[in-house]
Design an enzyme around this catalytic site. Sequence first.
Site: not given
Ligand code: FAD
Length: 306
Positions: A97, A131, A183
């Site tokens: 970060k 990130d 990403r």
């Molecule tokens: C590898 C990786 C790197 C990331 N890097 C960044 C970054 O650099 N900057 C940034 O702002 N964000 C980052 N994120 C976080 C991302 O932006 C989201 O906040 C996070 O991934 C939740 O979004 P989602 O796509 O999983 O779907 P969402 O719309 O949040 O959720 C959809 C579905 O996914 C499942 N789910 C989601 N979260 C969870 C949980 N915590 N526990 C269990 N089930 C869950 C559930 O079934 C949910 O209904 C990263 C995420 C990942 C996976």
Amino acid sequence: MVTRSTLIYLSQREGLKEFAARFRLFKKLTSRFVAGETIDEAVEAIRQINADGCTASFDHLNESVASAAETLEEVREYQRVLGAIDKTDISSNVSIKLTQFGLEIDAELAYRNARTVVDDAARRANFVRIDMEGSDVTQKTIDLFKRLRGEFGVNDVGIVLQSYLRRTFDDAQDLLKLPARIRLCKGAYNEPPEVAFPEKKDVDKNYIRVMHVLLSSGVYHGMATHDPHMIDATIDFAKREGISKEAFEFQMLYGVRRDLQRQLAKDGYNMRVYVPYGKHWYPYFMRRLAERPANIWFVLKNLLKG
Ligand SMILES: Cc1cc2nc3c(=O)[nH]c(=O)nc-3n(C[C@H](O)[C@H](O)[C@H](O)COP(=O)(O)OP(=O)(O)OC[C@H]3O[C@@H](n4cnc5c(N)ncnc54)[C@H](O)[C@@H]3O)c2cc1C
């Protein structure tokens, strides 16, 4: 009802962080989402992840870096991580970060720090992912990334875009001209409606729109999501367009949907797990709860079990 924005607000309260960090029990409960406090603990977690057929990305948790001296300590930590990856032969890259490297203190300092880590990674044939943080630093992050990308190869350093930002589709097209490894995630910060789509359906629609552009680019990108709809849309699009499984990877967070992580790896998809570790786990942990307040019950259930 605890809302996402309340939890994100709490994640930013420094005082609460100090308070929570004092309780060993609270720390134990975070172990579902945080791989430990030390590099050695994270290496052990990654060995397990590798054994499940997945690769990893180290993330040293520390979002409250306040001085230039502390940013240099972050650089040294990442150099130790890169050394540990080589020594232990685990399959992992690193995520950094830029605020941790001093972006809010002095952009030049952040550039020098990030450059040191990317240079070290490039010499080791490893990869650094930058990130993406709050929208107040989006442009600065992209600018710094472009500068690094001008000096290093596409397989040395990559960036993250967030589908909740209105600007992201244009950023994706701009960055692909370099080209850049991206990403794609939805985004984890509290953003005003002027800059980010307030409705989940629009965030999802934009995710799919940007995913189409990324996958069609021929560059190796990471689809970071736990959302089965986004995953299915990615798989369907790749199949339809004849894009091979090796041409991209899925990415998920440590401790989230481990079943799905293993299943995708078993199905032959590249699966990378983002592995956070370190003493400053509080804001990260609170953001994970914010994404899915049902996780609070998971944490409380474990507490009651003892
Ligand atoms: C590898 C990786 C790197 C990331 N890097 C960044 C970054 O650099 N900057 C940034 O702002 N964000 C980052 N994120 C976080 C991302 O932006 C989201 O906040 C996070 O991934 C939740 O979004 P989602 O796509 O999983 O779907 P969402 O719309 O949040 O959720 C959809 C579905 O996914 C499942 N789910 C989601 N979260 C969870 C949980 N915590 N526990 C269990 N089930 C869950 C559930 O079934 C949910 O209904 C990263 C995420 C990942 C996976």
